[in-house]
Design a protein around this motif. Structure first.
Motif, PDB file in Angstrom:
ATOM      1  N   PHE A   1      36.631  38.955  40.654  1.00  0.00           N
ATOM      2  CA  PHE A   1      35.346  39.461  40.163  1.00  0.00           C
ATOM      3  C   PHE A   1      35.525  40.796  39.442  1.00  0.00           C
ATOM      4  CE2 PHE A   1      31.565  42.111  40.849  1.00  0.00           C
ATOM      5  CZ  PHE A   1      30.617  41.328  40.212  1.00  0.00           C
ATOM      6  N   ILE A   2      36.260  41.697  40.050  1.00  0.00           N
ATOM      7  CA  ILE A   2      36.481  43.008  39.437  1.00  0.00           C
ATOM      8  C   ILE A   2      37.335  42.872  38.178  1.00  0.00           C
ATOM      9  CG2 ILE A   2      37.614  45.248  39.787  1.00  0.00           C
ATOM     10  CD1 ILE A   2      36.666  45.057  42.729  1.00  0.00           C
ATOM     11  N   GLY A   3      38.332  41.998  38.202  1.00  0.00           N
ATOM     12  CA  GLY A   3      39.167  41.773  37.029  1.00  0.00           C
ATOM     13  C   GLY A   3      38.374  41.239  35.851  1.00  0.00           C
ATOM     14  N   LYS A   4      37.513  40.255  36.111  1.00  0.00           N
ATOM     15  CA  LYS A   4      36.681  39.705  35.047  1.00  0.00           C
ATOM     16  C   LYS A   4      35.690  40.733  34.539  1.00  0.00           C
ATOM     17  CE  LYS A   4      36.836  34.859  36.377  1.00  0.00           C
ATOM     18  NZ  LYS A   4      36.056  33.717  36.881  1.00  0.00           N
ATOM     19  N   THR A   5      35.123  41.540  35.444  1.00  0.00           N
ATOM     20  CA  THR A   5      34.177  42.566  35.026  1.00  0.00           C
ATOM     21  C   THR A   5      34.839  43.587  34.113  1.00  0.00           C
ATOM     22  OG1 THR A   5      32.964  42.298  37.092  1.00  0.00           O
ATOM     23  CG2 THR A   5      32.584  44.327  35.862  1.00  0.00           C
ATOM     24  N   VAL A   6      36.014  44.031  34.480  1.00  0.00           N
ATOM     25  CA  VAL A   6      36.746  45.001  33.648  1.00  0.00           C
ATOM     26  C   VAL A   6      37.117  44.370  32.309  1.00  0.00           C
ATOM     27  CG1 VAL A   6      38.902  46.309  33.484  1.00  0.00           C
ATOM     28  CG2 VAL A   6      37.576  46.341  35.598  1.00  0.00           C
ATOM     29  N   PHE A   7      37.524  43.104  32.327  1.00  0.00           N
ATOM     30  CA  PHE A   7      37.907  42.412  31.103  1.00  0.00           C
ATOM     31  C   PHE A   7      36.728  42.302  30.136  1.00  0.00           C
ATOM     32  CE2 PHE A   7      38.333  38.317  28.835  1.00  0.00           C
ATOM     33  CZ  PHE A   7      39.454  38.614  28.076  1.00  0.00           C
TER      34      PHE A   7
END
Length: 49
Positions: A16-22
Motif C-alpha cells: 500500500f505504501i509502495g503504491k502510494t509513493v509510486f
C-alpha cells in the motif's frame, strides 16, 4: 528480520505504501511537466487580422 517481512499485514501495508509513493511520484512528475507547458505559448495564426 525476515520473519517481520513475511507477516501478511506487513506485506499489505508495504504494498500500500509502495503504491502510494509510486502514484504520488507520477502525480508530481505530471505537475512538473505541466509547469513547462506554456498556456499562452505560441502565436495564434489569426492574431494579425
Amino acid at each position: 528480520m525476515k520473519q517481520f517481512f513475511d507477516k501478511p499485514t506487513v506485506q499489505y501495508w508495504g504494498k500500500f505504501i509502495g503504491k502510494t509513493v509510486f502514484y504520488f511520484a507520477i502525480l508530481l512528475m505530471l505537475i512538473y511537466l505541466y509547469h513547462y507547458k506554456n498556456i499562452d505559448g505560441g502565436s495564434f495564426i489569426y492574431n494579425e487580422f
